[in-house]
Motif scaffolding. Structure first.
Motif, mmCIF file in Angstrom:
data_model
loop_
_atom_site.group_PDB
_atom_site.id
_atom_site.type_symbol
_atom_site.label_atom_id
_atom_site.label_comp_id
_atom_site.label_asym_id
_atom_site.label_seq_id
_atom_site.Cartn_x
_atom_site.Cartn_y
_atom_site.Cartn_z
ATOM 1 N N GLU A 1 0.818 -1.230 0.000
ATOM 2 C CA GLU A 1 0.000 0.000 0.000
ATOM 3 C C GLU A 1 0.843 1.267 0.000
ATOM 4 O OE1 GLU A 1 -2.601 2.502 3.119
ATOM 5 O OE2 GLU A 1 -3.303 0.439 2.842
ATOM 6 N N GLY A 2 1.843 1.316 0.860
ATOM 7 C CA GLY A 2 2.647 2.529 0.942
ATOM 8 C C GLY A 2 3.310 2.860 -0.366
ATOM 9 N N GLU A 3 3.854 1.854 -1.043
ATOM 10 C CA GLU A 3 4.571 2.076 -2.302
ATOM 11 C C GLU A 3 3.622 2.525 -3.409
ATOM 12 O OE1 GLU A 3 7.280 -0.421 -5.577
ATOM 13 O OE2 GLU A 3 6.644 -1.376 -3.695
ATOM 14 N N GLY A 4 2.540 1.790 -3.593
ATOM 15 C CA GLY A 4 1.610 2.120 -4.672
ATOM 16 C C GLY A 4 0.934 3.458 -4.459
ATOM 17 N N LEU A 5 0.479 3.706 -3.233
ATOM 18 C CA LEU A 5 -0.224 4.956 -2.947
ATOM 19 C C LEU A 5 0.709 6.151 -3.090
ATOM 20 C CD1 LEU A 5 -2.795 6.353 -2.082
ATOM 21 C CD2 LEU A 5 -2.215 5.873 0.311
ATOM 22 N N ASN A 6 1.953 6.008 -2.639
ATOM 23 C CA ASN A 6 2.901 7.122 -2.770
ATOM 24 C C ASN A 6 3.126 7.490 -4.237
ATOM 25 O OD1 ASN A 6 3.241 7.401 -0.034
ATOM 26 N ND2 ASN A 6 5.091 6.138 0.063
ATOM 27 N N GLN A 7 3.228 6.495 -5.093
ATOM 28 C CA GLN A 7 3.426 6.763 -6.516
ATOM 29 C C GLN A 7 2.271 7.586 -7.087
ATOM 30 O OE1 GLN A 7 6.006 6.324 -8.310
ATOM 31 N NE2 GLN A 7 6.935 4.301 -8.172
ATOM 32 N N VAL A 8 1.045 7.190 -6.737
ATOM 33 C CA VAL A 8 -0.127 7.879 -7.284
ATOM 34 C C VAL A 8 -0.250 9.283 -6.702
ATOM 35 C CG1 VAL A 8 -2.640 7.811 -7.546
ATOM 36 C CG2 VAL A 8 -1.316 5.693 -7.688
ATOM 37 N N LEU A 9 0.004 9.429 -5.407
ATOM 38 C CA LEU A 9 -0.087 10.757 -4.782
ATOM 39 C C LEU A 9 0.943 11.711 -5.378
ATOM 40 C CD1 LEU A 9 -0.722 9.876 -1.028
ATOM 41 C CD2 LEU A 9 -2.375 10.641 -2.737
ATOM 42 N N GLU A 10 2.141 11.209 -5.632
ATOM 43 C CA GLU A 10 3.167 12.047 -6.244
ATOM 44 C C GLU A 10 2.729 12.491 -7.646
ATOM 45 O OE1 GLU A 10 6.922 10.062 -6.231
ATOM 46 O OE2 GLU A 10 6.951 9.833 -4.044
ATOM 47 N N MET A 11 2.137 11.564 -8.400
ATOM 48 C CA MET A 11 1.663 11.909 -9.740
ATOM 49 C C MET A 11 0.577 12.978 -9.674
ATOM 50 S SD MET A 11 0.129 9.366 -12.692
ATOM 51 C CE MET A 11 -1.215 8.774 -11.645
ATOM 52 N N LEU A 12 -0.331 12.866 -8.711
ATOM 53 C CA LEU A 12 -1.403 13.848 -8.569
ATOM 54 C C LEU A 12 -0.874 15.200 -8.111
ATOM 55 C CD1 LEU A 12 -4.223 11.634 -7.034
ATOM 56 C CD2 LEU A 12 -4.369 12.922 -9.163
ATOM 57 N N SER B 1 0.430 16.897 -11.092
ATOM 58 C CA SER B 1 -0.683 17.350 -11.917
ATOM 59 C C SER B 1 -1.334 18.595 -11.328
ATOM 60 C CB SER B 1 -1.712 16.232 -12.062
ATOM 61 O OG SER B 1 -2.837 16.657 -12.793
ATOM 62 N N ALA B 2 -1.455 18.638 -9.989
ATOM 63 C CA ALA B 2 -2.118 19.761 -9.326
ATOM 64 C C ALA B 2 -1.331 21.064 -9.499
ATOM 65 C CB ALA B 2 -2.298 19.449 -7.846
ATOM 66 N N LYS B 3 -0.010 20.965 -9.674
ATOM 67 C CA LYS B 3 0.804 22.164 -9.867
ATOM 68 C C LYS B 3 0.584 22.770 -11.252
ATOM 69 C CE LYS B 3 4.458 20.683 -6.690
ATOM 70 N NZ LYS B 3 5.875 20.234 -6.570
ATOM 71 N N GLN B 4 0.138 21.926 -12.185
ATOM 72 C CA GLN B 4 -0.048 22.381 -13.563
ATOM 73 C C GLN B 4 -1.489 22.818 -13.833
ATOM 74 O OE1 GLN B 4 1.230 18.885 -15.632
ATOM 75 N NE2 GLN B 4 3.411 19.333 -15.391
ATOM 76 N N GLU C 1 -6.247 12.259 4.550
ATOM 77 C CA GLU C 1 -5.271 13.258 5.002
ATOM 78 C C GLU C 1 -4.765 14.068 3.822
ATOM 79 O OE1 GLU C 1 -2.208 11.078 6.947
ATOM 80 O OE2 GLU C 1 -3.584 10.039 8.312
ATOM 81 N N TRP C 2 -4.496 13.378 2.713
ATOM 82 C CA TRP C 2 -4.019 14.065 1.506
ATOM 83 C C TRP C 2 -5.100 14.984 0.932
ATOM 84 C CZ3 TRP C 2 -5.945 13.711 -3.491
ATOM 85 C CH2 TRP C 2 -5.153 14.265 -4.514
ATOM 86 N N MET C 3 -6.365 14.531 0.974
ATOM 87 C CA MET C 3 -7.468 15.300 0.414
ATOM 88 C C MET C 3 -7.697 16.625 1.118
ATOM 89 S SD MET C 3 -10.432 12.395 -0.146
ATOM 90 C CE MET C 3 -11.726 13.644 -0.319
ATOM 91 N N GLU C 4 -7.408 16.658 2.402
ATOM 92 C CA GLU C 4 -7.857 17.768 3.241
ATOM 93 C C GLU C 4 -7.483 19.141 2.678
ATOM 94 O OE1 GLU C 4 -8.021 18.757 8.019
ATOM 95 O OE2 GLU C 4 -7.305 16.824 7.277
ATOM 96 N N GLU C 5 -6.284 19.263 2.152
ATOM 97 C CA GLU C 5 -5.850 20.555 1.605
ATOM 98 C C GLU C 5 -6.016 20.643 0.089
ATOM 99 O OE1 GLU C 5 -5.153 23.074 3.485
ATOM 100 O OE2 GLU C 5 -5.533 21.775 5.215
ATOM 101 N N LYS C 6 -6.513 19.575 -0.522
ATOM 102 C CA LYS C 6 -6.629 19.550 -1.985
ATOM 103 C C LYS C 6 -8.053 19.831 -2.474
ATOM 104 C CE LYS C 6 -2.341 18.146 -2.938
ATOM 105 N NZ LYS C 6 -1.796 18.098 -1.580
ATOM 106 N N VAL C 7 -9.037 19.567 -1.635
ATOM 107 C CA VAL C 7 -10.430 19.641 -2.093
ATOM 108 C C VAL C 7 -10.846 21.074 -2.384
ATOM 109 C CG1 VAL C 7 -11.137 17.540 -0.903
ATOM 110 C CG2 VAL C 7 -11.273 19.742 0.294
#
Length: 429
Positions: free
Chosen positions: A298-309, A312-315, A337-343
Motif C-alpha cells: 500500500e505505501g509504495e503504490g499509494l505514494n506513486q499515485v499521490l506524487e503523480m497527482l 498534476s495539481a501544480k499544472q 489526510e491528503w485530500m484535506e488541503e486539496k479539495v
C-alpha cells in the motif's frame, strides 16, 4: 410464417436463457398472433395496406416481439454491441424525417424504435415491400440491413439479435445489408458461441483458454483458484503475451486489470515497470493506479499515485473526478489526510472518493467541523453511504454526527443543500 416464428422463438429463448446464466441483463416478450381486427385498425390509422409478408408476420407469427440483452460491463468482447430486435402493431408509424418530400412519399414505415431513438423501418418502395432499413436519428442516415423482413430476422437472429442502435450494425454489414459470411460476422458468431458454452471446468485445463474464459467472465474466487494451479511466472507471461497481441488500447487496459486481479503481488515487478520510462505495457494513468493498488504494498503504490497527482495539481486545478479515478481502489484513510488541503468546489468526485477512503467517525466529525467545502463533501458522502456500511459502533458516536448535521441543516440556505443534509440524516437513521 408460424413455422418461422416458432424456430426464431426457440432460438431467442435459448439465447436469453444462456445469457442470463452469464449474468447479462435480458428481456424477452413474444405476444400471440395479432387478431385481424388489430391489424385492420393499424392499417386504417396508417391509411395503407400492409405488405403481405409483414402482415403474415403479425397475423400468423406474433403481434409484438421484443428481445433485448446487454452483457456485463467486465466482459471483454470483440465488438461493442448489445442485442435488441422487435416489432409491434402499436409501434407502426410514418416518422417525420425532417424531409417534406420523403414524408410525402410515405415510403418508410417504422416497426421498431430502439432505446436511443434510432428506428428500424420497412422500405415500402423496395421490390419486396419489406426491405429493412435502419435510420440513425442523430445523423439522419439510412442503412440497408436486409432485402425483406424475413431475411432481416433470420440474419439478425443468427448474429445473436445484435442491434438496434446505429453503431452496432456497421461491423456486420456489406453492400446488401447484414452479411453472415463476412470476417467480422464469423468472428462474432464464434466468440458468442464460445462465450455461451465455455465452462470454467473446461477452461482451466489450458492456461490460454483460462485467460479467454477470464476475458469473457471476469475474475472471481473460482477463477483465481483455477489460476493458482499454475506456476505464477507462467501465468504472468501468458497474460503479457495476450496483452501484447491485442490491438485495441481499451482491451489492453482491461486485460492488464484482469491480470492484476489474478496475480496480485506476483505482478509487482511488472507494475513497478509501468512507472518507469520503459514500461512492460503502455497503459493509462487510471489503469496504472488500479494495478498499483492491487499488486504493490500500500505505501509504495499509494505514494506513486499521490506524487503523480501532486505534479498534476501544480499544472492544473485538480478535479475530484480525476482524484477519485486514481485513488478509489486503495480504500485508504491516508487518502483523507491528503485530500484535506486539496479539495475545492465543485465537490463532485471528492465526495465519492471520501466514501471509498474508509472514513472513521473521528474523520467525519473533523470534516463536519472544517471548511465549508469539507463539510459539504462529507455531508454528500454520508447521504450516499452503501447500505451495508457500518459507521457507528456506539450511540455516542451516532449522536455526535447527528448533532453536527442538524446544526448544518439549521444554517443551510439553499434548498438543494437542505435536501442533501436531510438525506444524510435519513441514511444515518
Amino acid at each position: 410464417m408460424k413455422h418461422k416464428l416458432d424456430t426464431w422463438k426457440r432460438q431467442w429463448q435459448w439465447l436469453v436463457q444462456a445469457l442470463e446464466q452469464k449474468g447479462a441483463s435480458t428481456f424477452i416478450t413474444i405476444d400471440p398472433p395479432a387478431p385481424e381486427r388489430e391489424i385492420a385498425e393499424a392499417e386504417s390509422r396508417l391509411r395503407i395496406q400492409l405488405p403481405e409478408e409483414f402482415r403474415s408476420l403479425l397475423k400468423d407469427g406474433s403481434g409484438k416481439v421484443l428481445v433485448y440483452w446487454s452483457l456485463p460491463c467486465e466482459t471483454i468482447k470483440p465488438f461493442d454491441v448489445s442485442g435488441e430486435i422487435g416489432w409491434g402493431t402499436d409501434q407502426l408509424c410514418f416518422s417525420d424525417f425532417a424531409d417534406e418530400e420523403m414524408e410525402g412519399q410515405r415510403r418508410y414505415l417504422t416497426f421498431h424504435v430502439a432505446g436511443n431513438g434510432d428506428e428500424l423501418l420497412l422500405d415500402l418502395g423496395s421490390p419486396s415491400g419489406t426491405s429493412v432499413v435502419h435510420w440513425a436519428h442523430e445523423t439522419a442516415e439510412f442503412r440497408l440491413l436486409a432485402p425483406s423482413i424475413t431475411a432481416f430476422v433470420d440474419r439478425v437472429t443468427e448474429l445473436g439479435c445484435v442491434g438496434a442502435e446505429e453503431w452496432q450494425y456497421p461491423y456486420f454489414c456489406g453492400e446488401f445489408g447484414l452479411d453472415l459470411e463476412s470476417g467480422n460476422s464469423k468472428r462474432w458468431k464464434a466468440w458468442l458461441n464460445q462465450y455461451l458454452t465455455l465452462s470454467l471446468e473446461q477452461a482451466q485445463e489450458e492456461l490460454p483458454l483460462l485467460i479467454t474464459y477470464t476475458e469473457m467472465n471476469g475474475v472471481d474466487k473460482e477463477v483465481a483458484a483455477a489460476f493458482a494451479r499454475y506456476d505464477g511466472e507462467a501465468v504472468l507471461q501468458a497474460w503479457l503475451k495476450r496483452a501484447s497481441a491485442e490491438q485495441d488500447p481499451n482491451q489492453i487496459e482491461s486485460l492488464m486489470c484482469f491480470a492484476g486481479d489474478v496475480l496480485k503481488e506476483k505482478a509487482a515487478d511488472v507494475v513497478r515497470s509501468l512507472w518507469s520510462e520503459a514500461p512492460a505495457v503502455k497503459v493509462s494513468p487510471s489503469t496504472r493506479a488500479y494495478l498499483s493498488a492491487r499488486c504493490l504494498p500500500e505505501g509504495e503504490g499509494l505514494n506513486q499515485v499521490l506524487e503523480m497527482l501532486d505534479v498534476s495539481a501544480k499544472q492544473n486545478k485538480l478535479s475530484g473526478y480525476e482524484a477519485n479515478s486514481l485513488l478509489q481502489h486503495f480504500g485508504s484513510r491516508r487518502v483523507l489526510e491528503w485530500m484535506e488541503e486539496k479539495v475545492s468546489f465543485p465537490y463532485n468526485g471528492w465526495d465519492t472518493l471520501y466514501v471509498h477512503s474508509q472514513p472513521s467517525v473521528s474523520d467525519i466529525l473533523h470534516w463536519l467541523s472544517g471548511k465549508d467545502v469539507q463539510r459539504q463533501i462529507v455531508i454528500s458522502a454520508l447521504s450516499s453511504l452503501p447500505e451495508d456500511y457500518v459507521l457507528f459502533h456506539s450511540d455516542v458516536d451516532a449522536q455526535q454526527v447527528r448533532s453536527l448535521l442538524e446544526q448544518a441543516l439549521d444554517t443551510a440556505v439553499l434548498k438543494k443543500e437542505k435536501q442533501v443534509i436531510r438525506k444524510a440524516l435519513e441514511r444515518l437513521a
